[in-house]
Design an enzyme around this catalytic site. Sequence first.
Site, PDB file in Angstrom:
ATOM      1  N   ASP A  47      15.682   1.118   9.587  1.00 26.32           N
ATOM      2  CA  ASP A  47      14.581   0.757  10.470  1.00 26.32           C
ATOM      3  C   ASP A  47      14.214   1.922  11.404  1.00 26.32           C
ATOM      4  OD1 ASP A  47      13.570  -2.318  11.482  1.00 26.32           O
ATOM      5  OD2 ASP A  47      13.169  -0.602  12.802  1.00 26.32           O
ATOM      6  N   ASP A  58      -9.728 -14.898  12.824  1.00 25.20           N
ATOM      7  CA  ASP A  58     -10.529 -14.345  11.714  1.00 25.20           C
ATOM      8  C   ASP A  58     -11.955 -14.027  12.144  1.00 25.20           C
ATOM      9  OD1 ASP A  58      -8.743 -14.270   9.610  1.00 25.20           O
ATOM     10  OD2 ASP A  58      -9.333 -16.217   8.775  1.00 25.20           O
ATOM     11  N   TYR A  83      -2.278  -8.661  15.759  1.00 24.78           N
ATOM     12  CA  TYR A  83      -2.017  -7.603  14.777  1.00 24.78           C
ATOM     13  C   TYR A  83      -2.948  -6.409  15.006  1.00 24.78           C
ATOM     14  CZ  TYR A  83      -2.587  -5.189  10.341  1.00 24.78           C
ATOM     15  OH  TYR A  83      -2.711  -4.222   9.387  1.00 24.78           O
ATOM     16  N   ILE A 123       0.852  -1.200   0.000  1.00 23.07           N
ATOM     17  CA  ILE A 123       0.000   0.000   0.000  1.00 23.07           C
ATOM     18  C   ILE A 123       0.886   1.248   0.000  1.00 23.07           C
ATOM     19  CG2 ILE A 123      -1.940   1.177   1.120  1.00 23.07           C
ATOM     20  CD1 ILE A 123      -2.652  -1.581   2.390  1.00 23.07           C
ATOM     21  N   PHE A 133     -10.151  -1.820   5.122  1.00 20.18           N
ATOM     22  CA  PHE A 133     -10.691  -3.168   5.116  1.00 20.18           C
ATOM     23  C   PHE A 133      -9.740  -3.999   4.226  1.00 20.18           C
ATOM     24  CE2 PHE A 133     -14.454  -2.976   7.846  1.00 20.18           C
ATOM     25  CZ  PHE A 133     -14.194  -1.716   8.348  1.00 20.18           C
ATOM     26  N   ASN A 134     -10.160  -4.737   3.223  1.00 18.42           N
ATOM     27  CA  ASN A 134      -9.188  -5.631   2.561  1.00 18.42           C
ATOM     28  C   ASN A 134      -8.641  -5.037   1.269  1.00 18.42           C
ATOM     29  OD1 ASN A 134     -10.629  -7.291   4.549  1.00 18.42           O
ATOM     30  ND2 ASN A 134      -9.352  -8.904   3.687  1.00 18.42           N
ATOM     31  N   ASP A 163      12.278   2.551   4.549  1.00 11.03           N
ATOM     32  CA  ASP A 163      11.792   1.166   4.527  1.00 11.03           C
ATOM     33  C   ASP A 163      12.970   0.268   4.892  1.00 11.03           C
ATOM     34  OD1 ASP A 163       9.147  -0.209   2.772  1.00 11.03           O
ATOM     35  OD2 ASP A 163      10.755  -1.477   3.574  1.00 11.03           O
TER      36      ASP A 163
HETATM   37  N1  UFG Z   1      -8.484 -16.855   3.309  1.00 15.38           N
HETATM   38  C1  UFG Z   1      -8.638 -18.162   2.915  1.00 15.38           C
HETATM   39  N2  UFG Z   1      -7.575 -18.792   2.339  1.00 15.38           N
HETATM   40  C2  UFG Z   1      -6.370 -18.167   2.143  1.00 15.38           C
HETATM   41  C3  UFG Z   1      -6.238 -16.831   2.547  1.00 15.38           C
HETATM   42  C4  UFG Z   1      -7.321 -16.203   3.138  1.00 15.38           C
HETATM   43  O1  UFG Z   1      -9.703 -18.760   3.072  1.00 15.38           O
HETATM   44  O2  UFG Z   1      -5.436 -18.817   1.632  1.00 15.38           O
HETATM   45  C5  UFG Z   1      -9.625 -16.151   3.907  1.00 15.38           C
HETATM   46  C6  UFG Z   1      -9.347 -15.672   5.321  1.00 15.38           C
HETATM   47  O3  UFG Z   1      -9.638 -16.669   6.262  1.00 15.38           O
HETATM   48  C7  UFG Z   1     -10.264 -14.458   5.394  1.00 15.38           C
HETATM   49  C8  UFG Z   1     -10.318 -13.937   3.957  1.00 15.38           C
HETATM   50  O4  UFG Z   1      -9.881 -15.017   3.145  1.00 15.38           O
HETATM   51  O5  UFG Z   1     -11.537 -14.890   5.754  1.00 15.38           O
HETATM   52  C9  UFG Z   1      -9.404 -12.761   3.738  1.00 15.38           C
HETATM   53  O6  UFG Z   1      -8.126 -13.101   4.253  1.00 15.38           O
HETATM   54  P1  UFG Z   1      -6.830 -12.187   4.005  1.00 15.38           P
HETATM   55  O7  UFG Z   1      -5.695 -12.884   4.668  1.00 15.38           O
HETATM   56  O8  UFG Z   1      -6.717 -11.869   2.569  1.00 15.38           O
HETATM   57  O9  UFG Z   1      -7.194 -10.850   4.737  1.00 15.38           O
HETATM   58  P2  UFG Z   1      -7.629 -10.619   6.247  1.00 15.38           P
HETATM   59  O10 UFG Z   1      -9.088 -10.329   6.202  1.00 15.38           O
HETATM   60  O11 UFG Z   1      -7.204 -11.663   7.181  1.00 15.38           O
HETATM   61  O12 UFG Z   1      -6.714  -9.412   6.634  1.00 15.38           O
HETATM   62  C10 UFG Z   1      -6.578  -8.300   5.816  1.00 15.38           C
HETATM   63  C11 UFG Z   1      -5.226  -7.676   6.049  1.00 15.38           C
HETATM   64  C12 UFG Z   1      -5.115  -7.149   7.427  1.00 15.38           C
HETATM   65  C13 UFG Z   1      -6.290  -6.301   7.750  1.00 15.38           C
HETATM   66  C14 UFG Z   1      -7.554  -7.034   7.476  1.00 15.38           C
HETATM   67  C15 UFG Z   1      -8.743  -6.177   7.727  1.00 15.38           C
HETATM   68  O13 UFG Z   1      -4.210  -8.629   5.862  1.00 15.38           O
HETATM   69  O14 UFG Z   1      -3.962  -6.390   7.524  1.00 15.38           O
HETATM   70  O15 UFG Z   1      -7.569  -7.435   6.131  1.00 15.38           O
HETATM   71  O16 UFG Z   1      -9.895  -6.854   7.339  1.00 15.38           O
HETATM   72  F1  UFG Z   1      -6.265  -5.993   9.044  1.00 15.38           F
END
Ligand code: UFG
Length: 328
Positions: free
Chosen positions: A50, A284, A140, A12, A168-169, A31
Amino acid sequence: MAVLVTGGAGYIGSHTVAALLERGEEIVIVDNLQQGHKEAVLGGKLYSGDLRDADFLGTVFQENDIDAVIHFAASSLVGESMKDPGKYYHNNVYGTLCLLEKMNQYGVKKIVFSSTAATYGEPENVPVDELDRTLPTNAYGETKLAMEKMMKWFDVAHGIKFVSLRYFNAAGAHESGKIGEDHNPETHLVPVVLQVALGQRPHISVFGEDYPTDDGTCVRDYIHVSDLADAHVLAVEKLRKGGGSAIYNLGNGTGFSVKQVIDIAVEVTGREIPAVFEARRAGDPAVLVASSARARQELGWSPSRSKLEDIIGSAWAWHQANPSGYNK
Ligand code: UFG
């Protein structure tokens, strides 16, 4: 006057650097390149180091006329944070403390912060409002909430104004095709699904089919990374105009289940994407969908790349052109 972007070589962060460049901003990037990629930085002055290294960070503030900071540098994997919370407290919370102290020392009074929907945990309401309860279900999210609270007290004590953007995502890639998502290891749903489409993985593991949602899989609000980047630029503008501290959700306001994401990816790519159902992943929440009304009203933000087909399509273009990520 320069904008300091910490974590500007990350996913991002690099898209936000691109958005700042388009507006002709002077940019300084810090970075540690543990997750970030030099190749992702399309312009500006990159310092590799860092935030927790006080001498290094002091040099960055000394050598540049910084008036605002956009702070991305952090560890950001929900699953990893459940196994190694110490890493998250050290990198995220202590790293932010080092940054705020340096900002205070150099009189820098504006910070835009990369926060997350994970601060809410299992939400009280859908869509989630900024005033809803924050009760993170993973380490996190807990560290990001601690970072927000730290900023609040640095505002009270030192007048450092912050805009915290709870995304969000994030998904998708820059329209130029020059930058995209490249994590190692990759754990996020959209890139992992596309790696299956490319034949790099045999299947997508779906984590949990027994959630209280229509099809039993988790629901998320996917937002294009360039729409997120635009919000950071607007937040800097707001602070420069004298705006006060604030917290905003950033999402499209529409939820898609894991199964729906896979189905849309099959349509977009024209490839087979086999799915295997597995146990839930620790930490989750079942459903995370944003109300971004405040960001729309107060920042004037309006996401313009909202269709999930287009978000996944832009990610697919990047992954096809860069099947092994940056420069490999
Ligand atoms: N998922 C799977 N299989 C995978 C990867 C993910 O089923 O191989 C599912 C996860 O369980 C979740 C959804 O897909 O239900 C999204 O997962 P992500 O890992 O893509 O994203 P997250 O929702 O866990 O997290 C992301 C960011 C975080 C942020 C969060 C806010 O990584 O930094 O969104 O919603 F905080």
